[in-house]
Design an enzyme around this catalytic site. Structure first.
Site, PDB file in Angstrom:
ATOM      1  N   CYS A  59       0.850  -1.190   0.000  1.00  0.00           N
ATOM      2  CA  CYS A  59       0.000   0.000   0.000  1.00  0.00           C
ATOM      3  C   CYS A  59       0.882   1.235   0.000  1.00  0.00           C
ATOM      4  O   CYS A  59       1.872   1.287   0.739  1.00  0.00           O
ATOM      5  CB  CYS A  59      -0.891  -0.006   1.240  1.00  0.00           C
ATOM      6  SG  CYS A  59      -2.017   1.407   1.317  1.00  0.00           S
TER       7      CYS A  59
ATOM      8  N   HIS B 142      -9.213  -3.703  -1.766  1.00  0.00           N
ATOM      9  CA  HIS B 142      -8.143  -2.966  -1.086  1.00  0.00           C
ATOM     10  C   HIS B 142      -8.363  -1.451  -1.214  1.00  0.00           C
ATOM     11  O   HIS B 142      -8.307  -0.721  -0.215  1.00  0.00           O
ATOM     12  CB  HIS B 142      -6.781  -3.370  -1.675  1.00  0.00           C
ATOM     13  CG  HIS B 142      -5.620  -2.586  -1.143  1.00  0.00           C
ATOM     14  ND1 HIS B 142      -4.570  -3.146  -0.452  1.00  0.00           N
ATOM     15  CD2 HIS B 142      -5.346  -1.235  -1.187  1.00  0.00           C
ATOM     16  CE1 HIS B 142      -3.717  -2.192  -0.105  1.00  0.00           C
ATOM     17  NE2 HIS B 142      -4.149  -1.021  -0.543  1.00  0.00           N
ATOM     18  N   GLU B 143      -8.623  -1.004  -2.447  1.00  0.00           N
ATOM     19  CA  GLU B 143      -8.752   0.450  -2.660  1.00  0.00           C
ATOM     20  C   GLU B 143      -9.989   1.008  -1.953  1.00  0.00           C
ATOM     21  O   GLU B 143      -9.928   2.077  -1.323  1.00  0.00           O
ATOM     22  CB  GLU B 143      -8.820   0.776  -4.156  1.00  0.00           C
ATOM     23  CG  GLU B 143      -7.535   0.489  -4.921  1.00  0.00           C
ATOM     24  CD  GLU B 143      -6.293   1.086  -4.284  1.00  0.00           C
ATOM     25  OE1 GLU B 143      -6.371   2.167  -3.671  1.00  0.00           O
ATOM     26  OE2 GLU B 143      -5.237   0.443  -4.391  1.00  0.00           O
TER      27      GLU B 143
ATOM     28  N   HIS C 201     -10.009   1.859   1.754  1.00  0.00           N
ATOM     29  CA  HIS C 201      -9.499   3.176   2.147  1.00  0.00           C
ATOM     30  C   HIS C 201     -10.638   4.172   2.370  1.00  0.00           C
ATOM     31  O   HIS C 201     -10.504   5.118   3.147  1.00  0.00           O
ATOM     32  CB  HIS C 201      -8.563   3.741   1.066  1.00  0.00           C
ATOM     33  CG  HIS C 201      -7.194   3.137   1.075  1.00  0.00           C
ATOM     34  ND1 HIS C 201      -6.331   3.267   2.135  1.00  0.00           N
ATOM     35  CD2 HIS C 201      -6.536   2.395   0.153  1.00  0.00           C
ATOM     36  CE1 HIS C 201      -5.185   2.646   1.862  1.00  0.00           C
ATOM     37  NE2 HIS C 201      -5.292   2.095   0.660  1.00  0.00           N
TER      38      HIS C 201
HETATM   39 NI    NI Z   1      -3.668   1.049  -0.191  1.00  0.00          NI
END
Ligand code: NI
Length: 185
Positions: free
Chosen positions: A103, A145-146, A149
Site C-alpha cells: 500500500c 483494497h482500494e 481506504h
Molecule cells: Ni492502499
C-alpha cells in the site's frame, strides 16, 4: 502536473470514513484538478490504485489502473485507468484467495490478505452514469483494497496471521522465490 503528498499509516485522517461525492462537484474544475493530481500521484508512486483519502481528501473516490498481460505481477487481467465515484462492493461468492498486498500509505511492507474473489462493483463514472463491473481473482482483491481506504481501513487490518507482515526486502528475498506466479497487489 501536481503530485500530492500521500499520507501514511499513523496519520489519523487515513482512518476516517470518507464522504459521498456530490454529483454537482464532479462537474467542477476543482474536481478535475483533484482527479488529475490523483493520476499524477499514482503514476509518480508507481502504484496500481489510489483512493482520495490517501492524499488527505475525505471523499469516496478512487482510481485503479491495472496493467494487463505478463508483468511483474504475473499474467494479469487489464483494468484501464478507471475512476470510481461512490463505489459499492457486493460479494458474489464466499471463496477467498490470498495475495501479498502492499500500500502506498504503508511503504516498505507487504502482508498476506485473503479476500473474496468474485465481486460486483457499482459506481458512478465521470459523466454521472451508474456503472456495474463484475470482477474475479486478483482485480477483485485490488478493488476491495482500494475501497477499504474509503472506510478508513488498511490491508494490515485484514491480515489473519501477523507473521505474514514483512518488509519488502525480506519479501523479495525469502517469499518471492516461493510464490511462482502469484501476483502482488
Ligand atoms: Ni492502499
Amino acid at each position: 502536473m501536481a503530485i500530492r503528498t500521500i499520507i501514511r499509516m499513523g496519520h489519523p485522517n487515513l482512518r476516517r470514513v470518507a464522504s459521498t461525492v456530490d454529483r454537482k462537484f464532479v462537474a467542477t474544475p476543482e474536481f478535475e484538478q483533484l482527479l488529475t493530481d490523483m493520476v499524477d500521484t499514482l503514476h509518480d508512486a508507481g502504484g496500481i490504485g489510489i483512493a482520495a483519502p490517501q492524499i488527505d481528501v475525505p471523499l469516496r473516490l478512487a482510481i485503479i489502473e491495472l496493467p494487463g498481460g505478463p508483468s511483474r505481477y504475473g499474467e494479469l487481467e487489464t483494468i484501464p485507468l478507471t475512476v470510481f465515484i461512490n463505489p459499492i462492493i457486493r460479494i458474489l461468492e464466499g471463496a477467498n484467495a490470498g495475495y501479498w498486498e502492499g500500500c502506498l500509505s504503508v511503504p516498505g511492507l507487504r502482508g498476506f490478505v485473503a479476500r473474496p474473489q468474485h465481486v460486483e462493483v457499482r459506481y458512478s463514472d465521470l459523466a454521472g452514469k451508474d456503472c456495474v463491473l463484475t470482477l474475479q481473482g486478483f482485480p477483485a482483491t485490488v478493488v476491495q483494497h482500494e475501497f477499504d481506504h474509503l472506510d478508513g481501513k488498511l490491508y494490515i487490518d485484514r491480515i489473519a496471521d501477523p507473521t505474514q507482515l514483512v518488509f519488502e526486502d525480506e519479501f523479495a528475498k525469502f517469499i518471492v522465490p516461493t510464490l511462482g506466479n502469484v501476483p502482488e497487489v
